[in-house]
Design a protein around this motif. Structure first.
Motif, PDB file in Angstrom:
ATOM      1  N   LYS A  23       0.831  -1.297  -0.113  1.00 57.02           N
ATOM      2  CA  LYS A  23       0.008  -0.114   0.133  1.00 57.02           C
ATOM      3  C   LYS A  23       0.802   1.429  -0.182  1.00 57.02           C
ATOM      4  O   LYS A  23       0.533   2.433  -0.701  1.00 57.02           O
ATOM      5  N   ALA A  24       1.895   1.283   0.843  1.00 62.13           N
ATOM      6  CA  ALA A  24       2.927   2.298   0.791  1.00 62.13           C
ATOM      7  C   ALA A  24       3.571   2.553  -0.631  1.00 62.13           C
ATOM      8  O   ALA A  24       3.967   3.834  -0.842  1.00 62.13           O
ATOM      9  N   SER A  25       3.637   1.519  -1.236  1.00 61.76           N
ATOM     10  CA  SER A  25       4.255   1.432  -2.623  1.00 61.76           C
ATOM     11  C   SER A  25       3.345   1.866  -3.763  1.00 61.76           C
ATOM     12  O   SER A  25       3.803   1.709  -4.841  1.00 61.76           O
ATOM     13  N   LYS A  26       1.867   1.743  -3.231  1.00 63.20           N
ATOM     14  CA  LYS A  26       0.907   2.132  -4.314  1.00 63.20           C
ATOM     15  C   LYS A  26       0.934   1.074  -5.276  1.00 63.20           C
ATOM     16  O   LYS A  26       0.657   0.983  -6.414  1.00 63.20           O
ATOM     17  N   VAL A  27       0.967  -0.264  -4.649  1.00 63.83           N
ATOM     18  CA  VAL A  27       0.708  -1.501  -5.417  1.00 63.83           C
ATOM     19  C   VAL A  27      -0.340  -2.316  -4.655  1.00 63.83           C
ATOM     20  O   VAL A  27      -0.353  -2.334  -3.808  1.00 63.83           O
TER      21      VAL A  27
END
Length: 278
Positions: free
Chosen positions: A103-107
């Motif tokens: 989520k933090a990596s927008k994946v």
């Protein structure tokens, strides 16, 4: 090949890397093991096939070999922990770490919606109740549940299911079910379904005292059987479940939400030599 953050199975990633290298060069399992710093020429092959695990030092070696740094390194460590954890609690912790990093990596992890849906009894119950109670507020839906659930949990469940495409909001403001099937990787789905079954099994025990005999059906049989008979019994149970689903599919009215558990499990260890010819 896809980056590590798009995987939910570290063995699959390692195998895909080997296949990719094999297609583009004379890459062997010996080369692979040497690249990762292992003396055994078949160690990486055994890891990919699930015949060997990665210990802490071995996990670091593999991460170093792939030059994983930062979030990729953290994600790989969580992947390994998720696959090799011995308990569901540890698996859930590792999976939560994977989700947080992704989520933090927008994946978007494939199957996260399926994992979330099957991880709690609230979602399938709300999926049935929301369409059956047109115009009802979350508090009213929560009030119909036998087991305690808050209005907020119901509201969150509805919003999640609409976003995931499991429920659809109709023009009149009510909800209807969609035919969307949720799927994910084998490990995460298995973990979530085990969680669901564990919750429902607890509810089944509670139902023995909570409901009168004419409101429930609980029966069982203790039996000594052969492996061949077990397979036949499982097939009968599968067909029974399919017949129940067919009955429900042809029913256009919902008066109540029920849960059917089909449970078959060992009460003893295998008897050694029981089927040997005499």
């Amino acid at each position: 090949m896809a980056p590590i953050l798009q995987y939910q199975d570290f063995r699959r990633y390692l195998q895909d890397f080997y296949d990719w290298k094999k297609r583009t060069s004379a890459f062997s399992w010996r080369d692979y093991s040497k690249m990762a710093g292992f003396t055994s020429p078949v160690f990486m092959k055994q890891v990919c096939e699930g015949k060997a695990n990665l210990g802490k030092k071995a996990t670091v070696k593999v991460a170093d070999a792939f030059n994983f740094i930062g979030i990729e390194r953290e994600y790989f460590f969580s992947l390994v922990m998720f696959a090799q954890a011995k308990t569901d609690d540890k698996k859930r912790f590792a999976y939560a770490e994977m989700q947080s990093i992704a989520k933090a990596s927008k994946v978007n992890l494939i199957g996260v919606d399926a994992y979330k849906y099957y991880d709690s009894w609230v979602h399938p119950v709300v999926r049935e109740l929301a369409p059956a109670m047109p115009g009802a507020m979350p508090k009213e839906i929560a009030g119909k549940c036998v087991h305690e659930v808050s209005a907020k949990e119901v509201r969150d469940s509805i919003n999640f299911q609409v976003r995931a495409g499991i429920l659809k909001k109709t023009d009149d403001g009510n909800y209807s079910q969609t035919d969307k099937l949720l799927g994910g990787d084998t490990q995460s789905m298995s973990l979530a379904v085990r969680s669901m079954n564990r919750q429902m099994a607890t509810f089944a025990v509670d139902a023995l005292d909570r409901f009168a005999a004419d409101e429930r059906y609980v029966a069982g049989v203790t039996m000594g059987v052969s492996n061949d008979a077990i397979a036949k019994v499982v097939e009968v149970l599968k067909k029974c479940r399919e017949q129940v689903l067919e009955i429900v599919a042809n029913d256009d009215k919902v008066d109540q939400v029920l849960r059917l558990n089909l449970q078959l499990f060992p009460l003893t260890q295998k008897i050694e030599g029981a089927n040997d010819e005499k």
